[in-house]
Structure formats: C-alpha cells, structure tokens
Design a protein around this motif. Structure first.
Motif, PDB file in Angstrom:
ATOM      1  N   GLU A 191      37.451  43.536  40.252  1.00 12.12           N
ATOM      2  CA  GLU A 191      36.295  43.592  39.353  1.00 12.12           C
ATOM      3  C   GLU A 191      36.726  43.542  37.892  1.00 12.12           C
ATOM      4  OE1 GLU A 191      34.271  47.097  40.543  1.00 12.12           O
ATOM      5  OE2 GLU A 191      33.445  46.208  42.380  1.00 12.12           O
ATOM      6  N   ALA A 192      37.823  44.244  37.563  1.00 16.43           N
ATOM      7  CA  ALA A 192      38.336  44.208  36.186  1.00 16.43           C
ATOM      8  C   ALA A 192      38.812  42.807  35.823  1.00 16.43           C
ATOM      9  CB  ALA A 192      39.474  45.217  36.036  1.00 16.43           C
ATOM     10  N   TRP A 193      39.496  42.162  36.769  1.00 20.16           N
ATOM     11  CA  TRP A 193      39.957  40.783  36.537  1.00 20.16           C
ATOM     12  C   TRP A 193      38.765  39.836  36.374  1.00 20.16           C
ATOM     13  CZ3 TRP A 193      38.793  36.884  40.112  1.00 20.16           C
ATOM     14  CH2 TRP A 193      39.342  35.644  39.834  1.00 20.16           C
ATOM     15  N   ALA A 194      37.760  39.996  37.228  1.00 17.77           N
ATOM     16  CA  ALA A 194      36.587  39.128  37.172  1.00 17.77           C
ATOM     17  C   ALA A 194      35.837  39.296  35.852  1.00 17.77           C
ATOM     18  CB  ALA A 194      35.663  39.424  38.351  1.00 17.77           C
ATOM     19  N   GLN A 199      34.277  36.345  31.033  1.00 20.08           N
ATOM     20  CA  GLN A 199      34.028  36.226  29.592  1.00 20.08           C
ATOM     21  C   GLN A 199      34.797  35.056  28.982  1.00 20.08           C
ATOM     22  OE1 GLN A 199      35.048  40.019  27.895  1.00 20.08           O
ATOM     23  NE2 GLN A 199      33.166  41.024  28.597  1.00 20.08           N
ATOM     24  N   GLU A 200      36.016  34.818  29.468  1.00 21.32           N
ATOM     25  CA  GLU A 200      36.876  33.804  28.856  1.00 21.32           C
ATOM     26  C   GLU A 200      36.586  32.391  29.355  1.00 21.32           C
ATOM     27  OE1 GLU A 200      40.886  34.992  29.491  1.00 21.32           O
ATOM     28  OE2 GLU A 200      40.765  36.746  28.169  1.00 21.32           O
ATOM     29  N   ARG A 201      36.390  32.212  30.655  1.00 17.76           N
ATOM     30  CA  ARG A 201      36.161  30.877  31.236  1.00 17.76           C
ATOM     31  C   ARG A 201      35.401  31.029  32.546  1.00 17.76           C
ATOM     32  NH1 ARG A 201      42.601  29.437  32.123  1.00 17.76           N
ATOM     33  NH2 ARG A 201      43.282  31.532  32.632  1.00 17.76           N
ATOM     34  N   GLN A 202      34.109  31.064  32.404  1.00 22.04           N
ATOM     35  CA  GLN A 202      33.246  31.410  33.528  1.00 22.04           C
ATOM     36  C   GLN A 202      33.320  30.415  34.682  1.00 22.04           C
ATOM     37  OE1 GLN A 202      28.751  31.415  33.307  1.00 22.04           O
ATOM     38  NE2 GLN A 202      29.116  33.615  33.221  1.00 22.04           N
ATOM     39  N   ARG A 206      35.032  31.107  38.216  1.00 22.08           N
ATOM     40  CA  ARG A 206      34.243  31.125  39.451  1.00 22.08           C
ATOM     41  C   ARG A 206      34.975  30.379  40.564  1.00 22.08           C
ATOM     42  NH1 ARG A 206      30.179  28.461  37.773  1.00 22.08           N
ATOM     43  NH2 ARG A 206      29.116  30.211  36.782  1.00 22.08           N
ATOM     44  N   LEU A 207      35.604  29.260  40.225  1.00 20.76           N
ATOM     45  CA  LEU A 207      36.404  28.527  41.212  1.00 20.76           C
ATOM     46  C   LEU A 207      37.569  29.386  41.688  1.00 20.76           C
ATOM     47  CD1 LEU A 207      37.359  25.982  42.736  1.00 20.76           C
ATOM     48  CD2 LEU A 207      38.529  25.278  40.631  1.00 20.76           C
ATOM     49  N   ALA A 208      38.254  30.051  40.751  1.00 19.12           N
ATOM     50  CA  ALA A 208      39.382  30.906  41.116  1.00 19.12           C
ATOM     51  C   ALA A 208      38.941  32.045  42.028  1.00 19.12           C
ATOM     52  CB  ALA A 208      40.030  31.463  39.851  1.00 19.12           C
ATOM     53  N   TRP A 209      37.778  32.602  41.745  1.00 14.28           N
ATOM     54  CA  TRP A 209      37.253  33.701  42.560  1.00 14.28           C
ATOM     55  C   TRP A 209      36.980  33.240  43.990  1.00 14.28           C
ATOM     56  CZ3 TRP A 209      31.696  34.409  43.713  1.00 14.28           C
ATOM     57  CH2 TRP A 209      31.444  35.608  44.376  1.00 14.28           C
ATOM     58  N   ARG A 210      36.410  32.044  44.139  1.00 15.86           N
ATOM     59  CA  ARG A 210      36.166  31.519  45.493  1.00 15.86           C
ATOM     60  C   ARG A 210      37.482  31.303  46.240  1.00 15.86           C
ATOM     61  NH1 ARG A 210      32.229  28.082  42.886  1.00 15.86           N
ATOM     62  NH2 ARG A 210      33.647  26.311  43.109  1.00 15.86           N
ATOM     63  N   ASP A 232      36.951  42.746  52.175  1.00 17.23           N
ATOM     64  CA  ASP A 232      35.806  42.506  51.295  1.00 17.23           C
ATOM     65  C   ASP A 232      36.066  42.917  49.850  1.00 17.23           C
ATOM     66  OD1 ASP A 232      34.381  41.582  53.489  1.00 17.23           O
ATOM     67  OD2 ASP A 232      33.609  43.571  53.978  1.00 17.23           O
ATOM     68  N   ALA A 233      37.336  43.068  49.496  1.00 21.91           N
ATOM     69  CA  ALA A 233      37.656  43.554  48.151  1.00 21.91           C
ATOM     70  C   ALA A 233      37.164  42.626  47.049  1.00 21.91           C
ATOM     71  CB  ALA A 233      39.165  43.768  48.020  1.00 21.91           C
ATOM     72  N   ALA A 234      37.112  41.316  47.340  1.00 24.54           N
ATOM     73  CA  ALA A 234      36.691  40.341  46.321  1.00 24.54           C
ATOM     74  C   ALA A 234      35.220  39.975  46.443  1.00 24.54           C
ATOM     75  CB  ALA A 234      37.548  39.086  46.420  1.00 24.54           C
ATOM     76  N   LYS A 235      34.499  40.648  47.320  1.00 25.47           N
ATOM     77  CA  LYS A 235      33.110  40.254  47.580  1.00 25.47           C
ATOM     78  C   LYS A 235      32.099  41.271  47.062  1.00 25.47           C
ATOM     79  CE  LYS A 235      34.512  37.756  51.749  1.00 25.47           C
ATOM     80  NZ  LYS A 235      34.358  37.618  53.218  1.00 25.47           N
ATOM     81  N   THR A 236      32.511  42.078  46.106  1.00 23.36           N
ATOM     82  CA  THR A 236      31.598  43.089  45.585  1.00 23.36           C
ATOM     83  C   THR A 236      30.561  42.471  44.657  1.00 23.36           C
ATOM     84  OG1 THR A 236      32.994  43.582  43.678  1.00 23.36           O
ATOM     85  CG2 THR A 236      33.434  44.818  45.698  1.00 23.36           C
ATOM     86  N   ARG A 237      29.495  43.199  44.433  1.00 20.11           N
ATOM     87  CA  ARG A 237      28.420  42.705  43.559  1.00 20.11           C
ATOM     88  C   ARG A 237      28.917  42.507  42.133  1.00 20.11           C
ATOM     89  NH1 ARG A 237      25.442  45.545  40.210  1.00 20.11           N
ATOM     90  NH2 ARG A 237      26.131  47.484  41.164  1.00 20.11           N
ATOM     91  N   LYS A 238      29.737  43.424  41.644  1.00 19.59           N
ATOM     92  CA  LYS A 238      30.231  43.311  40.273  1.00 19.59           C
ATOM     93  C   LYS A 238      31.092  42.064  40.081  1.00 19.59           C
ATOM     94  CE  LYS A 238      30.151  48.219  38.963  1.00 19.59           C
ATOM     95  NZ  LYS A 238      30.970  49.359  38.505  1.00 19.59           N
TER      96      LYS A 238
END
Length: 442
Positions: A191-194, A199-202, A206-210, A232-238
């Motif tokens: 969440e901190a990384w996201a 903020q820097e390159r949305q 988003r591609l990196a997150w997927r 599910d660590a990367a699938k949180t709402r935040k």
C-alpha cells in the motif's frame, strides 16, 4: 421415506450415505470419549463425534496392519462432497505407499525451512522475480518479457530522452520492492509503494501493480515460495484506489479531420516517418508490430504483408495499393522497412515526436499513435465492413463461435474489403493514388 426425527440416534454399526441431517443427529454414546460414523460412498471417510459434541471429518485406513487416522476438518467448515474428495485423495496417497501423516509433517517442515530462509534474508523479491520471469518466459512473447525487465530495472543509466530532464533513466516502478524479502511483501508495504507510484506515474504504476499481483499468485502456486507470501497482499482496497481507474481513451480521427491530418503528415521532413504514420492508420496495426516490419515480410508478388502478432504469433493482411506506394518509395537501408536514420541496423525507435508535430500542425492535439489504430476501427463503421474482417486485419481475437471455428477468410477476400477501406479513407483525405504498376504472377 419419511425424514427421521432429530432426536433419533444414528446407528453407528452400519456405513450410511452421509447427509447433513445424519451428521446433525450424530451423538457420542454414553460412556465413550469418541465415536465414528462411516460413509458408504467414500471408503475411509468417517465423522468423528466426541463426548463434548465436537464433530469433524476424519480419514481412517490400515497401514502395515495398523489403523491410522488423519483429521480432515470440522464438519461446519467442510462440505460433505469436499470431505469425500479429500478422503479419495488420501486413499490414493496411501495406495502409493505413502503415509499421509508423514507427508503432512514433511510439508510442514519444508514450510518452516522456507520461512526460516526468508527470515534470514536469503529469499528476496529480486531473486524470486528473476526465477519467475525465467519460468514464465516460454509462455510470454518477447515484448511482454521485455516489459517485465523494464518494470524492475534499476535505472540511473545516462540517457538523452525519457528521463524527465534528469539525464539518466528512471528506475522501473517495481524496483523499490526488489530489495525487500519476499516475506516482507505485506499489505502495508504494498500500500505504501502503491501510494507513491500512484502519485508519480499512475498509468505505468497500474500496469506494474497488475504484474505484481500475477507474480504473487505464481508464488502461491510454487512449493518453494507459497509459505512466504500472502496471496491477497496486493489486492487491498487501498492499493487499488492508489492507482485510480483506467480512463477510457477516446482519441480518434474523425472523417472531416482526415484532410488536415494527412496534409500535416505529408509535410514532415522524414519520408520514413510520414510513411509509417500513414501506414499505421491504413492497416490499423499496433505501433510496435509495424515498427519491426521487415522487407522479407512483404510479398509483392501475392500482395500480402506478414505482421508479427502478439496474440496469434503472426497474421497476414493485404498489401493495399497506397500502402505499397508508400513502402516501395522508401530506401532499403537495412532489413527494416522503417529504418532508423541514426542507427545502422535498427528500426525507428520513437515515432511519437513526428506524430506530435503533425497533430500540432493540424490542430489535433491529444491524438496518439494508438489513436490511429482506434481510428481505423472507427472509420470502417462508415462502410459497414463486417466486424470479423476488421478484427482479422487488426489482429483482434475472434469474438464469436462462428468466427473462431467456421469462418476462414483467405487473403484475397480480405483484400476486397481492405482496399475498399483504404480507397474511402484516401477519398475523404483528398489523397490521389498513383496508377498501380503491373505485377507479374508467373
């Protein structure tokens, strides 16, 4: 048959077809610590009931003339069919000469060892990411693999462009996570990384997150890593909200904008770049597919072009008259049709600059290279071209059963439609086509 009353005791001497009602009526006989109800469908499956009323599914069998039991789970958490499937699996394991209890103990020890390694810092995200890419490489295309390399690159290399004025390459969006231990990829850390990447390159973030989610799913399926990651660590709402929703792109050339756009493109100082942009619009391909087009991919005799397709591997489309007029006028500098003006054995690397200049001259700011592909599809609507024809030319997957399994369009049939599309677009753009040259087919 009438349903037995709830207070009627279950006969434990006979195996029965387990039902929810029978399990509910099951009680432990007075004076005993536990009792077992056998299932008639899955040999080895029992329901154990204790003196205090606790009930669980149990697998029971003989191994080396001794009775062994392994608890499957609480009857409130397991459905009967699932418990039967697990009993059959344990039966197969036992028939193979393996003690399910021993295998469970070994698996537990393996997990403990893996966690111990991670705790010592011996399994990092970077190391696992490298193993992941190597394992998935045979299933990926070259471009997809290269994208994953870029996502995790360190950056800091001297470069003239794409650096936001810093003079050196930027790190990939996943790079900040690479130094972490795999076990430290927690929801809080992601969440901190996201939040930072959002903020820097949305869009890139988003591609990196997927890709990160796919990576972590892979880890959960691998015995070496599944104990080290939270699925599910990367699938949180935040995390999801940090990147926002992907906007729907609507940049497209309208019919009345074609004359201005073509005039601006033809005025570009680079004939190669002008030919590339016009061809991109007239065949509706992806920008990268056209950049790597080689002279050997063009069949002048049978008027066809072989496109290296990221979906199907490759596809053949017609070589239409005006496109061939553009391509045949280009110098054959190297194997690439759209050769780089600065690198001896390379193709054009960044056509965005020419596209931006042409769109500015035509007062069409905001139109992208992918917008030309979108424009091809949209402009065909004026001619009511069959959707399957357009999809085949563009390299989209068939969207219906008839298209997938029953419709086969040879190159000549595609040509009928594609030449009609090209002629109409050029007519709207007020572009004159030179008379076609005779092509020998002997």
């Amino acid at each position: 048959m009438a349903r037995p009353p709830k207070n009627k005791a279950v006969d434990l001497s006979e195996a029965i077809d387990l039902t929810a009602g029978a399990i509910e009526r099951l009680t432990c006989p007075e004076g005993k610590q536990q009792a077992f109800l056998r299932d008639a469908k899955a040999p080895g499956l029992r329901v154990r009931v204790t003196a205090n009323g606790a009930k669980s599914f149990v697998f029971e069998a003989k191994l080396n003339r001794q009775t062994i039991r392994r608890t499957i789970g609480d009857v409130r958490a397991w459905k009967i069919d699932a418990a039967r499937a697990e009993a059959f699996r344990l039966r197969v394991t036992l028939d193979g000469g393996n003690d399910p209890r021993e295998l469970a103990r070994q698996e537990k020890e393996t997990k403990a060892e893996a966690v111990a390694l991670a705790t010592k810092g011996q399994v990092t995200v970077s190391e696992t990411w490298a193993v992941y890419m190597q394992a998935r490489k045979p299933k990926w295309g070259d471009r997809h693999y290269a994208d994953h390399v870029k996502l995790s690159k360190e950056g800091g290399k001297p470069a003239a462009r794409g650096t936001r004025g810093r003079g050196e390459t930027l790190p990939g969006p996943l790079y900040p996570l690479m130094a972490l231990r795999l076990v430290d990829l927690t929801p809080t850390a992601i969440e901190a990384w996201a939040a930072q990447q959002g903020q820097e390159r949305q869009t890139y973030g988003r591609l990196a997150w997927r890709c990160l989610k796919a990576f972590m799913t892979w880890c959960t399926e691998e015995s070496e890593y599944k104990a080290l990651v939270q699925a599910d660590a990367a699938k949180t709402r935040k995390s999801r909200e940090a990147f926002g929703k992907a906007g729907k792109k609507k940049d497209v050339l309208l019919k009345e904008q074609l004359p201005a756009w073509f005039a601006a493109v033809l005025a570009l100082p680079s004939p190669t770049l002008a030919a590339y942009l016009q061809t991109l619009l007239l065949i509706g391909s992806r920008r990268g597919e056209l950049l790597v087009l080689e002279w050997s991919d063009i069949d002048e005799r049978w008027r066809g072009i072989t496109i290296r397709d990221k979906v199907e591997g490759e596809r053949q489309i017609p070589l239409t008259p005006y496109v061939w007029q553009l391509l045949s006028a280009l110098p054959r500098v190297n194997q690439y049709v759209f050769a780089s003006p600065v690198k001896e054995k390379a193709h054009l690397s960044d056509p965005n600059g020419g596209m931006t200049d042409a769109c500015a001259a035509a007062n069409l700011e905001g139109l992208t290279l992918h917008g030309l592909r979108r424009s091809f599809k949209s402009l065909t609507e004026w001619l009511e071209i069959p959707a399957g024809v357009v999809a085949q030319i563009m390299g989209h997957k068939p969207s219906a059963t008839a298209e997938k399994h029953y419709t086969v369009r040879p190159l000549d049939l595609l040509r009928v439609h594609h030449e009609r599309i090209e002629a109409w677009i050029l007519e709207q753009a007020r572009i004159q086509i030179a008379p076609p040259k005779a092509t020998a087919r002997a």
